[in-house]
Every structure is written in structure tokens, then in C-alpha cells.
Write a protein that holds these residues in place. Structure first.
Motif, short mmCIF file in Angstrom:
data_model
loop_
_atom_site.label_atom_id
_atom_site.label_comp_id
_atom_site.label_asym_id
_atom_site.label_seq_id
_atom_site.Cartn_x
_atom_site.Cartn_y
_atom_site.Cartn_z
N UNK A 41 -14.69 13.24 -40.86
CA UNK A 41 -13.48 13.50 -40.07
C UNK A 41 -13.83 14.24 -38.79
N UNK A 42 -14.70 15.24 -38.88
CA UNK A 42 -15.12 15.97 -37.67
C UNK A 42 -15.87 15.07 -36.70
N UNK A 43 -16.78 14.28 -37.23
CA UNK A 43 -17.57 13.38 -36.38
C UNK A 43 -16.67 12.34 -35.71
N UNK A 47 -16.03 11.60 -31.78
CA UNK A 47 -16.18 10.26 -31.21
C UNK A 47 -14.93 9.86 -30.43
N UNK A 48 -13.75 10.18 -30.94
CA UNK A 48 -12.51 9.87 -30.23
C UNK A 48 -12.48 10.56 -28.87
N UNK A 49 -12.86 11.83 -28.84
CA UNK A 49 -12.88 12.56 -27.58
C UNK A 49 -13.85 11.93 -26.59
N UNK A 50 -15.01 11.53 -27.08
CA UNK A 50 -16.01 10.90 -26.21
C UNK A 50 -15.48 9.56 -25.70
N UNK A 76 -16.60 2.46 -40.17
CA UNK A 76 -15.92 3.68 -40.59
C UNK A 76 -14.79 4.03 -39.62
N UNK A 77 -15.05 3.91 -38.33
CA UNK A 77 -14.04 4.21 -37.32
C UNK A 77 -12.83 3.31 -37.51
N UNK A 81 -9.13 4.67 -38.39
CA UNK A 81 -8.16 4.68 -37.30
C UNK A 81 -7.35 3.40 -37.20
N UNK A 82 -7.84 2.32 -37.79
CA UNK A 82 -7.16 1.04 -37.66
C UNK A 82 -7.52 0.30 -36.38
N UNK A 83 -8.40 0.88 -35.59
CA UNK A 83 -8.84 0.27 -34.33
C UNK A 83 -10.35 0.29 -34.25
N UNK A 84 -10.91 -0.69 -33.56
CA UNK A 84 -12.34 -0.62 -33.28
C UNK A 84 -12.55 0.46 -32.22
N UNK A 85 -13.76 0.99 -32.09
CA UNK A 85 -14.00 1.98 -31.04
C UNK A 85 -13.63 1.46 -29.64
N UNK A 86 -13.93 0.19 -29.36
CA UNK A 86 -13.61 -0.37 -28.04
C UNK A 86 -12.10 -0.43 -27.82
#
Length: 102
Positions: A41-43, A47-50, A76-77, A81-86
Motif C-alpha cells: 500500500x505504501x509503495x 508510485x501514484x505520486x510519481x 499489482x497496481x 486501483x482498477x487502472x494500469x499505471x499508464x
């Protein structure tokens, strides 16, 4: 600060002075989360902030958040979150930029 720590649960247990099994049991009882779930969760928040504030490639974001395997990070992301990082970057990075411009 220590996102890239290998075996973070073992490091937390060592720091607490408890045997690892006792640490896991107490941590779970106190927080309602297993220590590894908490680390993820922390990581992922990092990643969201980045993703929202930079244009780093997804692999670099994964590495900065402590994940050596970008494909595991992506799975995992998406699961959390239900979304890809992109897609997350497209949705929330643009929102942050729009708010900053106003």
C-alpha cells in the motif's frame, strides 16, 4: 524512504526486536493489515505520486517505488486501483496539471 529494502517485513521484525511470526501477528492485530500488504500500500501510494507528478517511464516508476519487476508492479497496481499505471497517469496527472494551471 526505504522503498527498495529487500525483505521489508523481516527488516521491520528485526527493528521491532520481535521474532518475525510474533511481529506479523501483532502488526496484523494492531493495523488490520498484514505487514506485506501494508508495504505494498505504501509503495503503490508512492508510485501514484510519481505517476501524477513526473513523466518517468513506468519501469522507472516501478523501480522508484521498490519493485524490481515492472510487470508484477503493473499487475499489482491494476489489481489495487482498477487502472494500469499508464491510464492512472493519463487520468490523474492531467487533473493535477489542470488544477495547478488554475
Amino acid at each position: 524512504m526505504n522503498y527498495k529494502t529487500h525483505a521489508p517485513v523481516a527488516a521491520m521484525a528485526t527493528r521491532s526486536g520481535l521474532p518475525e511470526r510474533s511481529f506479523i501477528r501483532r502488526f496484523t492485530r494492531a493495523t488490520g493489515m498484514k505487514p506485506l500488504d501494508y508495504v505494498h500500500a505504501l509503495r503503490l501510494e508512492e508510485a501514484k505520486q510519481i505517476l501524477e507528478t513526473t513523466d518517468l517511464p513506468i519501469e522507472a516508476v516501478a523501480n522508484e517505488a521498490g519493485y524490481e519487476d515492472a510487470s508484477f508492479f503493473g499487475r499489482l497496481f491494476r489489481r489495487k486501483t482498477g487502472l494500469t499505471p499508464a491510464h492512472y497517469r493519463l487520468r490523474f496527472g492531467a487533473l493535477r496539471q489542470a488544477l495547478k494551471d488554475n
